[in-house]
Design a protein around this motif. Structure first.
Motif, PDB file in Angstrom:
ATOM      1  N   LEU A 147       0.810  -1.218   0.000  1.00 45.29           N
ATOM      2  CA  LEU A 147       0.000   0.000   0.000  1.00 45.29           C
ATOM      3  C   LEU A 147       0.847   1.274   0.000  1.00 45.29           C
ATOM      4  O   LEU A 147       0.355   2.353  -0.342  1.00 45.29           O
ATOM      5  CB  LEU A 147      -0.939   0.013   1.212  1.00 45.29           C
ATOM      6  CG  LEU A 147      -1.989  -1.099   1.269  1.00 45.29           C
ATOM      7  CD1 LEU A 147      -2.796  -0.994   2.559  1.00 45.29           C
ATOM      8  CD2 LEU A 147      -2.909  -1.037   0.056  1.00 45.29           C
ATOM      9  N   ALA A 188      -1.566  -0.291   7.251  1.00 46.16           N
ATOM     10  CA  ALA A 188      -0.886   0.407   6.159  1.00 46.16           C
ATOM     11  C   ALA A 188       0.515   0.856   6.582  1.00 46.16           C
ATOM     12  O   ALA A 188       0.682   1.437   7.657  1.00 46.16           O
ATOM     13  CB  ALA A 188      -1.703   1.603   5.708  1.00 46.16           C
ATOM     14  N   THR A 190       1.807   5.418   3.045  1.00 42.15           N
ATOM     15  CA  THR A 190       0.495   5.212   2.438  1.00 42.15           C
ATOM     16  C   THR A 190      -0.333   6.476   2.616  1.00 42.15           C
ATOM     17  O   THR A 190      -0.376   7.042   3.709  1.00 42.15           O
ATOM     18  CB  THR A 190      -0.250   4.040   3.099  1.00 42.15           C
ATOM     19  OG1 THR A 190       0.550   2.861   3.033  1.00 42.15           O
ATOM     20  CG2 THR A 190      -1.581   3.784   2.420  1.00 42.15           C
TER      21      THR A 190
END
Length: 268
Positions: A146, A167, A171
């Motif tokens: 991500l 994440a 991100t």
């Protein structure tokens, strides 16, 4: 204090008391705490989402509908009460409950430890699989991938919490007011992927050319329950009995199949 001042103070106190009593009488009793109070009120006020199809949506008459609405109708009928459906959003559904605007929530509210500190959950009546769904061009196979991507989520949702936790640094998480807004952001290219339920992903797939988007990976399986205010022990037992009975007799499964075209998942 002079007699004149004493009389004025006394008159002011009486006026204040009178105003307070008037306000108490004029303020409507928005939500009930017990089953007996619900029966006395004659109505069950339920908060539900209308932006989370097919769990919560609106019909041709712009009235609340969907799986959650049907569950609320079944519960009201079981209690012998008139039903008042109140649309809520992801961020305001718990505040609506805690400020007595509704009696309870049938609002696709996923059971989490954090939420359990604020509300009391019934036995789960529904479940949903939350996935990362995005452009086929985006090289995303798992949470570590991500980084560098723009990821959309509905603010205060389960996917918001999950994506925020998993994440990696770098991100770009973009939060939207609801699933509909996050969905539109993906379709319009404002984000590369979104965290959403498989039902929302299916809605997106119907609106765009084939092979535009794909499921990247599963974020989590979430179970959803009716939410009540802390201390509503009698109501909790009543709702738990309702869920258990209508799970066993297949009524909840019928509604789930009606709206999601698949069997109700087995839940803890």
């Amino acid at each position: 204090m002079t007699l004149s001042l004493q009389r004025r103070a006394f008159a002011g106190s009486i006026a204040a008391l009178g105003l307070g009593a008037l306000l108490t009488v004029a303020t409507p009793f928005a939500a009930a705490q017990t089953v007996a109070e619900l029966k006395k009120k004659g109505e069950l006020t339920v908060g539900l989402l209308v932006d989370f199809p097919p769990y919560g949506t609106t019909n041709a008459q712009n009235q609340p509908d969907g799986y959650d609405a049907d569950v609320a109708r079944l519960l009201a009928r079981d209690l012998g009460l008139k039903l008042n459906l109140v649309p809520v959003t992801g961020p305001n559904r718990i505040p609506f409950l805690l400020t007595n605007k509704v009696d309870l929530l049938v609002a696709s509210l996923a059971v989490t430890p954090e939420r359990a500190k604020q509300v009391t959950f019934s036995k789960p009546y529904s479940a949903a699989t939350i996935v990362m769904y995005g452009s086929k061009k985006a090289a995303i196979k798992g949470a570590p991938d991500l980084k560098g991507f723009r990821i959309g989520v509905a603010r205060a949702s389960t996917q918001d919490v999950t994506v925020t936790q998993m994440a990696p640094q770098g991100t770009e998480i973009r939060r939207f007011d609801d699933d509909a807004s996050a969905m539109q952001a993906l379709i319009s290219g404002q984000v590369d992927a979104i965290g959403c339920s498989t039902t929302v992903a299916a809605q997106i797939a119907k609106r765009v050319p084939a092979n535009t988007f794909e499921q990247k990976f599963v974020l989590r399986q979430q179970e959803m329950a009716v939410a009540m205010r802390p201390g509503q022990d009698e109501l909790l037992k009543t709702v738990n009995d309702f869920v258990a009975r209508n799970t066993a007799n297949g009524e909840l499964n019928k509604l789930y199949v009606k709206w999601l075209e698949t069997e109700l998942p087995k839940m803890q």
